[in-house]
Design a protein around this motif. Sequence first.
Motif, PDB file in Angstrom:
ATOM      1  N   UNK A 210       0.819  -1.231   0.000  1.00 17.78           N
ATOM      2  CA  UNK A 210       0.000   0.000   0.000  1.00 17.78           C
ATOM      3  C   UNK A 210       0.847   1.272   0.000  1.00 17.78           C
ATOM      4  N   UNK A 211       1.982   1.231   0.685  1.00 20.21           N
ATOM      5  CA  UNK A 211       2.861   2.399   0.750  1.00 20.21           C
ATOM      6  C   UNK A 211       3.486   2.685  -0.623  1.00 20.21           C
ATOM      7  N   UNK A 212       3.759   1.646  -1.391  1.00 19.43           N
ATOM      8  CA  UNK A 212       4.427   1.813  -2.674  1.00 19.43           C
ATOM      9  C   UNK A 212       3.511   2.404  -3.737  1.00 19.43           C
ATOM     10  N   UNK A 213       2.194   2.392  -3.499  1.00 22.94           N
ATOM     11  CA  UNK A 213       1.272   2.955  -4.493  1.00 22.94           C
ATOM     12  C   UNK A 213       1.491   4.448  -4.692  1.00 22.94           C
ATOM     13  N   UNK A 214       2.019   5.114  -3.673  1.00 20.52           N
ATOM     14  CA  UNK A 214       2.248   6.551  -3.776  1.00 20.52           C
ATOM     15  C   UNK A 214       3.619   6.925  -4.301  1.00 20.52           C
ATOM     16  N   UNK A 215       4.345   5.958  -4.884  1.00 25.55           N
ATOM     17  CA  UNK A 215       5.701   6.204  -5.372  1.00 25.55           C
ATOM     18  C   UNK A 215       5.694   7.247  -6.487  1.00 25.55           C
ATOM     19  N   UNK A 216       6.566   8.242  -6.374  1.00 25.05           N
ATOM     20  CA  UNK A 216       6.714   9.264  -7.402  1.00 25.05           C
ATOM     21  C   UNK A 216       7.983   9.023  -8.214  1.00 25.05           C
ATOM     22  N   UNK A 217       8.043   9.632  -9.391  1.00 22.51           N
ATOM     23  CA  UNK A 217       9.229   9.480 -10.224  1.00 22.51           C
ATOM     24  C   UNK A 217      10.471  10.025  -9.558  1.00 22.51           C
ATOM     25  N   UNK A 218      10.324  11.099  -8.781  1.00 18.69           N
ATOM     26  CA  UNK A 218      11.462  11.699  -8.091  1.00 18.69           C
ATOM     27  C   UNK A 218      12.052  10.738  -7.068  1.00 18.69           C
ATOM     28  N   UNK A 219      11.169  10.122  -6.264  1.00 19.84           N
ATOM     29  CA  UNK A 219      11.651   9.172  -5.258  1.00 19.84           C
ATOM     30  C   UNK A 219      12.265   7.942  -5.919  1.00 19.84           C
ATOM     31  N   UNK A 220      11.661   7.488  -7.035  1.00 20.68           N
ATOM     32  CA  UNK A 220      12.208   6.338  -7.754  1.00 20.68           C
ATOM     33  C   UNK A 220      13.618   6.646  -8.264  1.00 20.68           C
ATOM     34  N   UNK A 221      13.813   7.872  -8.756  1.00 17.72           N
ATOM     35  CA  UNK A 221      15.139   8.271  -9.233  1.00 17.72           C
ATOM     36  C   UNK A 221      16.139   8.327  -8.081  1.00 17.72           C
ATOM     37  N   UNK A 222      15.731   8.932  -6.969  1.00 11.61           N
ATOM     38  CA  UNK A 222      16.614   9.019  -5.808  1.00 11.61           C
ATOM     39  C   UNK A 222      16.982   7.624  -5.294  1.00 11.61           C
ATOM     40  N   UNK A 223      15.994   6.743  -5.209  1.00 10.43           N
ATOM     41  CA  UNK A 223      16.258   5.383  -4.766  1.00 10.43           C
ATOM     42  C   UNK A 223      17.174   4.644  -5.721  1.00 10.43           C
ATOM     43  N   UNK A 224      17.042   4.914  -7.017  1.00 11.40           N
ATOM     44  CA  UNK A 224      17.902   4.262  -8.008  1.00 11.40           C
ATOM     45  C   UNK A 224      19.348   4.737  -7.878  1.00 11.40           C
ATOM     46  N   UNK A 225      19.533   6.032  -7.605  1.00 12.77           N
ATOM     47  CA  UNK A 225      20.890   6.551  -7.378  1.00 12.77           C
ATOM     48  C   UNK A 225      21.517   5.862  -6.171  1.00 12.77           C
ATOM     49  N   UNK A 226      20.740   5.724  -5.088  1.00 12.08           N
ATOM     50  CA  UNK A 226      21.228   5.007  -3.916  1.00 12.08           C
ATOM     51  C   UNK A 226      21.557   3.560  -4.269  1.00 12.08           C
ATOM     52  N   UNK A 227      20.717   2.954  -5.122  1.00  7.04           N
ATOM     53  CA  UNK A 227      20.927   1.560  -5.507  1.00  7.04           C
ATOM     54  C   UNK A 227      22.195   1.352  -6.306  1.00  7.04           C
ATOM     55  N   UNK A 228      22.511   2.283  -7.214  1.00  3.38           N
ATOM     56  CA  UNK A 228      23.741   2.171  -7.999  1.00  3.38           C
ATOM     57  C   UNK A 228      24.971   2.291  -7.086  1.00  3.38           C
ATOM     58  N   UNK A 229      24.909   3.237  -6.136  1.00  7.04           N
ATOM     59  CA  UNK A 229      26.018   3.366  -5.175  1.00  7.04           C
ATOM     60  C   UNK A 229      26.156   2.088  -4.353  1.00  7.04           C
ATOM     61  N   UNK A 230      25.015   1.508  -3.975  1.00  2.53           N
ATOM     62  CA  UNK A 230      25.024   0.265  -3.206  1.00  2.53           C
ATOM     63  C   UNK A 230      25.584  -0.887  -4.035  1.00  2.53           C
ATOM     64  N   UNK A 231      25.226  -0.943  -5.312  1.00  3.51           N
ATOM     65  CA  UNK A 231      25.734  -1.961  -6.234  1.00  3.51           C
ATOM     66  C   UNK A 231      27.259  -1.908  -6.314  1.00  3.51           C
ATOM     67  N   UNK A 232      27.800  -0.728  -6.506  1.00  5.15           N
ATOM     68  CA  UNK A 232      29.251  -0.582  -6.598  1.00  5.15           C
ATOM     69  C   UNK A 232      29.931  -1.004  -5.300  1.00  5.15           C
ATOM     70  N   UNK A 233      29.362  -0.574  -4.166  1.00  2.13           N
ATOM     71  CA  UNK A 233      29.976  -0.886  -2.869  1.00  2.13           C
ATOM     72  C   UNK A 233      29.977  -2.385  -2.596  1.00  2.13           C
ATOM     73  N   UNK A 234      28.834  -3.033  -2.764  1.00  2.00           N
ATOM     74  CA  UNK A 234      28.743  -4.448  -2.420  1.00  2.00           C
ATOM     75  C   UNK A 234      29.485  -5.335  -3.405  1.00  2.00           C
ATOM     76  N   UNK A 235      29.475  -4.983  -4.677  1.00  2.00           N
ATOM     77  CA  UNK A 235      30.199  -5.795  -5.652  1.00  2.00           C
ATOM     78  C   UNK A 235      31.695  -5.789  -5.348  1.00  2.00           C
ATOM     79  N   UNK A 236      32.245  -4.593  -5.134  1.00  2.00           N
ATOM     80  CA  UNK A 236      33.676  -4.486  -4.840  1.00  2.00           C
ATOM     81  C   UNK A 236      34.005  -5.146  -3.509  1.00  2.00           C
TER      82      UNK A 236
END
Length: 309
Positions: free
Chosen positions: A72-98
């Motif tokens: 139910x909380x995810x129904x209110x997802x905006x494009x801005x938050x999705x972009x911000x979360x994706x930026x965090x995800x890419x940083x997380x990807x680099x950190x955990x892979x290395x």
Amino acid sequence: MACPCFLVEKMSKPMTDTRRAILGRGALLLTALIWGSSFIIMKDMVDSLPVFQVLAIRFLSSCVLLGLIFFPRMRGLTGKTALHGSIMGVALFLAYAVQNFGLQETTPGKNAFLTAVYCVLVPFIDLLLMKKAPKGHNWIAAVICLAGIGLVSLSGSLTIARGDFLSLLCGLFFALHIVVTGHFSETDDTIQLTVCQFGAAGLCHLICALVTGTAFSPIPPETWPGMFYVVVFSTAIALLLQNVGQSMTPAAPAAILLSLESVFGVMFSVLLGAEQLTPRLTLGFALIFAAVVISEVGLPKFLRRKSAS
């Protein structure tokens, strides 16, 4: 998932500053404990499975798990938050892979402590991204940290092993992740950010697994308990706790609490017999931890008085 859900529910209600401080710091301390306990588990997993496959399963499973729980909380997802979360995800990807490639070639305790260098690096990332110049004690912390890293990582021939170098590089990416998480968690919904960052990180790892041809490697049955712990506790719960904690805690105390994962990592590694502490390693660890403390809370008062006089 009772603990993170409890904290998220608390966040939606009015709280005093004291209660927010206690809940935020408690969430970050628990995050550090869970992360510290997972180093030796991840060491066993990446020794028997391809790194990208492990991490793709880890983050995509956590994304689905939290997405279903907080649908139910995810129904209110905006494009801005999705972009911000994706930026965090890419940083997380680099950190955990290395980090996990480094973990294949070093011990869990050394990997944990070298990764903790992110606390010293955070002020310098702030300088580059937020134009905030480091204070004098940050430079002192960097020198002390460099000495500690030398004791931990350099061999008798004064060379640094590849696993140790990768662990240090991982610390840089974790510093970037902490900076962007602290920035976005001030304005965006914590649950939505967490689910989006898991999805982005998982997709990045899945693409790498497909490119390297390791996406469908057979998974030994003995690794499933460890995978369950990593997905549910080390990822879904711990990273949600981190985002919740950072939304209620200033950057300096948040970073120092998260850095305790390195202490817990060595503690679990020694308790489980994965490595032994030598005087040289102990001194190196102590210097790195001292650098972390100085970087985040400054010099002790008596040293400040001496330098002023």
